[in-house]
Design a protein around this motif. Structure first.
Motif, PDB file in Angstrom:
ATOM      1  N   GLU A  70       0.819  -1.212   0.000  1.00 57.99           N
ATOM      2  CA  GLU A  70       0.000   0.000   0.000  1.00 57.99           C
ATOM      3  C   GLU A  70       0.860   1.272   0.000  1.00 57.99           C
ATOM      4  O   GLU A  70       0.377   2.350  -0.327  1.00 57.99           O
ATOM      5  N   VAL A  71       2.122   1.136   0.393  1.00 58.94           N
ATOM      6  CA  VAL A  71       3.004   2.296   0.484  1.00 58.94           C
ATOM      7  C   VAL A  71       3.353   2.790  -0.924  1.00 58.94           C
ATOM      8  O   VAL A  71       3.764   2.015  -1.779  1.00 58.94           O
ATOM      9  N   LYS A  72       3.176   4.101  -1.158  1.00 58.98           N
ATOM     10  CA  LYS A  72       3.524   4.656  -2.472  1.00 58.98           C
ATOM     11  C   LYS A  72       4.653   5.683  -2.400  1.00 58.98           C
ATOM     12  O   LYS A  72       5.026   6.277  -3.403  1.00 58.98           O
ATOM     13  N   GLY A  73       5.181   5.905  -1.200  1.00 62.25           N
ATOM     14  CA  GLY A  73       6.337   6.773  -1.057  1.00 62.25           C
ATOM     15  C   GLY A  73       6.026   8.165  -0.567  1.00 62.25           C
ATOM     16  O   GLY A  73       6.903   8.862  -0.068  1.00 62.25           O
ATOM     17  N   TYR A  74       4.794   8.596  -0.681  1.00 58.01           N
ATOM     18  CA  TYR A  74       4.413   9.934  -0.239  1.00 58.01           C
ATOM     19  C   TYR A  74       2.916   9.981   0.067  1.00 58.01           C
ATOM     20  O   TYR A  74       2.151   9.115  -0.359  1.00 58.01           O
ATOM     21  N   GLN A  75       2.548  10.994   0.815  1.00 59.56           N
ATOM     22  CA  GLN A  75       1.138  11.257   1.112  1.00 59.56           C
ATOM     23  C   GLN A  75       0.864  12.747   0.927  1.00 59.56           C
ATOM     24  O   GLN A  75       1.679  13.580   1.330  1.00 59.56           O
ATOM     25  N   ILE A  76      -0.260  13.054   0.334  1.00 61.13           N
ATOM     26  CA  ILE A  76      -0.716  14.443   0.249  1.00 61.13           C
ATOM     27  C   ILE A  76      -2.086  14.523   0.909  1.00 61.13           C
ATOM     28  O   ILE A  76      -3.014  13.812   0.512  1.00 61.13           O
ATOM     29  N   GLU A  77      -2.201  15.346   1.923  1.00 57.84           N
ATOM     30  CA  GLU A  77      -3.478  15.542   2.598  1.00 57.84           C
ATOM     31  C   GLU A  77      -3.980  16.947   2.294  1.00 57.84           C
ATOM     32  O   GLU A  77      -3.226  17.912   2.321  1.00 57.84           O
ATOM     33  N   VAL A  78      -5.258  17.037   1.997  1.00 58.40           N
ATOM     34  CA  VAL A  78      -5.873  18.313   1.643  1.00 58.40           C
ATOM     35  C   VAL A  78      -7.082  18.535   2.536  1.00 58.40           C
ATOM     36  O   VAL A  78      -7.776  17.585   2.922  1.00 58.40           O
ATOM     37  N   CYS A  79      -7.342  19.791   2.882  1.00 60.74           N
ATOM     38  CA  CYS A  79      -8.498  20.101   3.723  1.00 60.74           C
ATOM     39  C   CYS A  79      -9.795  19.907   2.946  1.00 60.74           C
ATOM     40  O   CYS A  79      -9.799  19.539   1.777  1.00 60.74           O
ATOM     41  N   PHE A  80     -10.923  20.206   3.597  1.00 57.45           N
ATOM     42  CA  PHE A  80     -12.233  19.937   3.015  1.00 57.45           C
ATOM     43  C   PHE A  80     -12.813  21.089   2.212  1.00 57.45           C
ATOM     44  O   PHE A  80     -13.985  21.083   1.878  1.00 57.45           O
ATOM     45  N   SER A  81     -12.005  22.097   1.897  1.00 58.61           N
ATOM     46  CA  SER A  81     -12.569  23.286   1.248  1.00 58.61           C
ATOM     47  C   SER A  81     -13.126  23.007  -0.137  1.00 58.61           C
ATOM     48  O   SER A  81     -13.946  23.763  -0.649  1.00 58.61           O
ATOM     49  N   GLN A  82     -12.687  21.887  -0.768  1.00 62.15           N
ATOM     50  CA  GLN A  82     -13.218  21.547  -2.082  1.00 62.15           C
ATOM     51  C   GLN A  82     -14.721  21.335  -2.024  1.00 62.15           C
ATOM     52  O   GLN A  82     -15.419  21.444  -3.019  1.00 62.15           O
ATOM     53  N   GLY A  83     -15.226  21.009  -0.836  1.00 58.25           N
ATOM     54  CA  GLY A  83     -16.656  20.788  -0.688  1.00 58.25           C
ATOM     55  C   GLY A  83     -17.440  22.058  -0.442  1.00 58.25           C
ATOM     56  O   GLY A  83     -18.626  22.007  -0.129  1.00 58.25           O
ATOM     57  N   GLY A  84     -16.808  23.208  -0.566  1.00 64.12           N
ATOM     58  CA  GLY A  84     -17.524  24.469  -0.412  1.00 64.12           C
ATOM     59  C   GLY A  84     -17.314  25.140   0.920  1.00 64.12           C
ATOM     60  O   GLY A  84     -18.200  25.843   1.417  1.00 64.12           O
ATOM     61  N   CYS A  85     -16.151  24.959   1.538  1.00 57.30           N
ATOM     62  CA  CYS A  85     -15.863  25.594   2.827  1.00 57.30           C
ATOM     63  C   CYS A  85     -15.905  27.116   2.665  1.00 57.30           C
ATOM     64  O   CYS A  85     -15.239  27.669   1.794  1.00 57.30           O
ATOM     65  N   PRO A  86     -16.665  27.814   3.508  1.00 61.65           N
ATOM     66  CA  PRO A  86     -16.773  29.275   3.379  1.00 61.65           C
ATOM     67  C   PRO A  86     -15.505  30.007   3.777  1.00 61.65           C
ATOM     68  O   PRO A  86     -15.367  31.196   3.517  1.00 61.65           O
ATOM     69  N   ASN A  87     -14.555  29.304   4.396  1.00 58.66           N
ATOM     70  CA  ASN A  87     -13.325  29.947   4.848  1.00 58.66           C
ATOM     71  C   ASN A  87     -12.195  29.886   3.825  1.00 58.66           C
ATOM     72  O   ASN A  87     -11.117  30.451   4.045  1.00 58.66           O
ATOM     73  N   SER A  88     -12.404  29.193   2.711  1.00 59.69           N
ATOM     74  CA  SER A  88     -11.329  28.974   1.756  1.00 59.69           C
ATOM     75  C   SER A  88     -10.803  30.281   1.165  1.00 59.69           C
ATOM     76  O   SER A  88     -11.552  31.173   0.790  1.00 59.69           O
TER      77      SER A  88
END
Length: 267
Positions: free
Chosen positions: A57-75
């Motif tokens: 399952e290891v691919k060498g890196y991870q990228i985590e992104v917040c939830f603003s793609q779903g329409g977060c008003p704070n983006s």
């Protein structure tokens, strides 16, 4: 899919950086058994299979992104194009191949290089504890037009960085401002407009036995400059990491290495 309370409690014990992957595995386990609800038995079975097969399952890196793609008003970001560009850059760097050559024994998720992108200073994706943390910012500028004195900007600012004094327009404390853009969004008169925007970049955060918050680079970076920062950090990491040594450990407690700074700071 619905989860039984004891299954939900058990999955909460999984480290957050792999919990999403494990959760998908558990739901797949339940689905393949023809169940409509996840039970504790499904969690145990999936965990055993997952741990025994983690290296695949290891691919060498991870990228985590917040939830603003779903329409977060704070983006502070209208459209996220940075994440896809980061994904392409990391894939091209072949970090998995690097880890396979440099890490003795089996690879685990904690070996992966971690990047987090947050689209506002609330930093829901926890960039402060990642190898590289990226936080979008949108700083205000004032327009010398007559302010109605509605106090909307003052009331919305959690940092108390906006004040209405004897001037006909708001005053911004640039040292206190985090660039969240809230005052820009609420001003009804157009006294506060969008000024400089871009990304703050933090390096070398981690949890574990010796946790440390990432240190922020000076300056605000454009999207293209962020990619250059990441590229320089990866070059330093691949040059100096041995036996799975983490990026944060390479940085130590000293200043950011000069060869990284020279590569990333605007001239």
């Amino acid at each position: 899919m619905k989860w039984a309370w004891d299954a939900e409690k058990e999955i909460s014990k999984v480290p957050f950086f792999v919990r999403k992957k494990v959760r998908k595995r558990v739901e797949k386990e339940a689905t393949e058994r023809g169940c409509s609800m996840v039970s504790l038995d499904h969690v145990h079975a999936a965990r055993k299979r997952f741990l025994s097969n983690m290296e695949s399952e290891v691919k060498g890196y991870q990228i985590e992104v917040c939830f603003s793609q779903g329409g977060c008003p704070n983006s502070c970001v209208e459209k996220d194009t940075l994440t896809a560009r980061l994904e392409a850059l990391l894939a091209a760097e072949d970090l998995l191949g690097f880890l396979q050559k440099s890490v003795p024994g089996k690879l685990r998720f904690h070996h992966e290089f971690r990047i987090s992108v947050s689209h506002c200073p609330n930093a829901c994706s926890q960039p402060q504890i990642k190898d590289i943390g990226i936080i979008a910012a949108m700083y205000p500028r004032t327009e010398e037009t007559l302010c109605s004195g509605c106090m909307a900007c003052v009331n919305v600012c959690k940092e108390k960085a906006v004040a209405l004094s004897n001037t006909p327009f708001p005053l911004i404390n640039t040292r206190a401002c985090l660039g969240c853009g809230a005052c820009i969004r609420v001003c009804p008169e157009g006294c506060i407009l969008s000024g400089e925007s871009g990304y703050r970049v933090l390096l070398g955060g981690r949890l574990g036995r010796h946790p440390r918050l990432a240190r922020e680079l000076p300056h605000l970076f454009t999207e293209s400059q962020v990619l250059e920062v990441v590229r320089a950090c990866l070059a330093y990491y691949k040059k100096n990491s041995r036996a799975g040594q983490r990026f944060s450990a390479l940085l130590g407690d000293n200043d950011i290495p000069r060869d990284i700074l020279q590569a990333v700071l605007p001239q």
